[in-house]
Design an enzyme around this catalytic site. Sequence first.
Site, PDB file in Angstrom:
ATOM      1  N   GLU A  48       3.128  -3.295   7.434  1.00  0.00           N
ATOM      2  CA  GLU A  48       3.370  -3.192   5.991  1.00  0.00           C
ATOM      3  C   GLU A  48       2.112  -2.675   5.285  1.00  0.00           C
ATOM      4  O   GLU A  48       2.201  -1.879   4.336  1.00  0.00           O
ATOM      5  CB  GLU A  48       3.736  -4.580   5.434  1.00  0.00           C
ATOM      6  CG  GLU A  48       3.912  -4.626   3.935  1.00  0.00           C
ATOM      7  CD  GLU A  48       3.530  -5.986   3.356  1.00  0.00           C
ATOM      8  OE1 GLU A  48       3.346  -6.952   4.113  1.00  0.00           O
ATOM      9  OE2 GLU A  48       3.412  -6.063   2.115  1.00  0.00           O
ATOM     10  N   ASP A  52       2.502   0.632   2.949  1.00  0.00           N
ATOM     11  CA  ASP A  52       2.139   0.614   1.538  1.00  0.00           C
ATOM     12  C   ASP A  52       1.319   1.860   1.175  1.00  0.00           C
ATOM     13  O   ASP A  52       1.598   2.549   0.184  1.00  0.00           O
ATOM     14  CB  ASP A  52       1.337  -0.682   1.280  1.00  0.00           C
ATOM     15  CG  ASP A  52       0.597  -0.677  -0.037  1.00  0.00           C
ATOM     16  OD1 ASP A  52       1.222  -0.367  -1.060  1.00  0.00           O
ATOM     17  OD2 ASP A  52      -0.611  -0.994  -0.049  1.00  0.00           O
ATOM     18  N   ASP A 121       8.319  -6.165   0.942  1.00  0.00           N
ATOM     19  CA  ASP A 121       7.482  -6.116   2.144  1.00  0.00           C
ATOM     20  C   ASP A 121       8.184  -5.379   3.276  1.00  0.00           C
ATOM     21  O   ASP A 121       7.588  -4.561   3.979  1.00  0.00           O
ATOM     22  CB  ASP A 121       7.169  -7.545   2.642  1.00  0.00           C
ATOM     23  CG  ASP A 121       6.195  -8.272   1.727  1.00  0.00           C
ATOM     24  OD1 ASP A 121       5.637  -7.637   0.812  1.00  0.00           O
ATOM     25  OD2 ASP A 121       6.014  -9.488   1.930  1.00  0.00           O
ATOM     26  N   GLU A 124       8.254  -1.613   2.797  1.00  0.00           N
ATOM     27  CA  GLU A 124       6.956  -1.016   3.136  1.00  0.00           C
ATOM     28  C   GLU A 124       6.738  -1.009   4.650  1.00  0.00           C
ATOM     29  O   GLU A 124       6.233  -0.024   5.204  1.00  0.00           O
ATOM     30  CB  GLU A 124       5.821  -1.781   2.451  1.00  0.00           C
ATOM     31  CG  GLU A 124       5.811  -1.606   0.944  1.00  0.00           C
ATOM     32  CD  GLU A 124       4.700  -2.383   0.253  1.00  0.00           C
ATOM     33  OE1 GLU A 124       4.242  -1.937  -0.801  1.00  0.00           O
ATOM     34  OE2 GLU A 124       4.306  -3.447   0.771  1.00  0.00           O
TER      35      GLU A 124
END
Lengths: 230, 230
Positions: A48, A52, A121, A124
């Site tokens: 993640e 991101d 989350d 991502e």
Amino acid sequence: MIIGLAKMLHNDFQIDIKNNDLFDEAFTHASYVNEHPKEKLKYYERIEFLGDAVMQLCVSEYLFERYPMLPEGKLSRLRAAMVCEESFSRFAKECHFDEYIRLGKGEEKANARQRPSLLCDIFEAFIGALYLDQGRKVVIQFIHKVVFPKLDMGWFDHLLDHKTELQEYLQQDGDCAIQYDVLSTEGPDNDRVYQMAVYAEGKLIGKGSGHSKKAAEQMAAKQALKNIRQ
Amino acid sequence: MIIGLAKMLHNDFQIDIKNNDLFDEAFTHASYVNEHPKEKLKYYERIEFLGDAVMQLCVSEYLFERYPMLPEGKLSRLRAAMVCEESFSRFAKECHFDEYIRLGKGEEKANARQRPSLLCDIFEAFIGALYLDQGRKVVIQFIHKVVFPKLDMGWFDHLLDHKTELQEYLQQDGDCAIQYDVLSTEGPDNDRVYQMAVYAEGKLIGKGSGHSKKAAEQMAAKQALKNIRQ
């Protein structure tokens, strides 16, 4: 491999996974790993972290190119609205990612599967896995299907001033006469609908309607920008 | 074109600029544009918006690969220390970017040229221009010269626990006996220097020294990780 995930990605997004482990990791919550200590599983947090940053760059690059006249402050606000928990959790739901998350029993009971922060989350983490497995191009294709159309669907219109954008676009190489005119006014006083047209150097370039002249002008400018960009 | 910039980039970084305008934009402050209204210049903020996201991803990807066992929290702290005003302004100074900034007279007098926030902006803007002009690969090459070596130079050692990292690395596929031993103790009581060695399954894999046994162990672990990665 998480049951059904590879099939869904193939059917819905024409993505054929190479490394299943990456996607297992992306859809596995720490609570599930803790409940299955013997399986030596990984949970999504590291992947993640990468996803991101991938989203930040892909969205930044797209906005930078799509809005060549938009100042940095507006670009940043637009990016912040697109790259945020609320948006990402909606994208995750839309892609049915919630159905594939591996959760511990306690979290399942607490309804974590529908928690926006977890859905964000997972979105991502999925992007991180996709980036590692398929590369940048496939990530961009995916975002073009799931994320960018929301700009045209008006999700972020409150952050965009289409009239200013159209003016800056048309006048970037010098003067250009832009004019807005009422085409029609319909409906009763308490539910009036205006249709406006926008002209560049006398030529019709867009139409739009709304409950006020201002709103109709914004829609006409948006339509004009869409026509110009096509 | 800003005088000397292309030559410096060629000589110091073997970068041959294709589109000068991008780099002019990256090194031009709004105050300079305001003082030269007829030249229709652009200032760096839009391109900095892009460069910021490029740095985030390149650093994230590097840390993700370099530290396969580091949990997300530590990765994030490390990234935050690398991608920040303090670090970027130091990189900008090191590259002599401060000498090429186009500033308005007022800002020049206020010594903005040496202001960390401005130097940081210029570094990000440069990365944005480099990305657009030369592509991702050249950006990564540049960062490998200017940014990543700082990890080996110890800039971020306060965020890294080399002993834990070495242990996680060596034990990722199962048990591995790791042992630290004192090789030598030198100097007077108030300035003692310890030299420590680290062994994996009895084989010497690194040495390091420090003013305490703990510090020397960290240095030995760091050296071992470096040897393993080479």
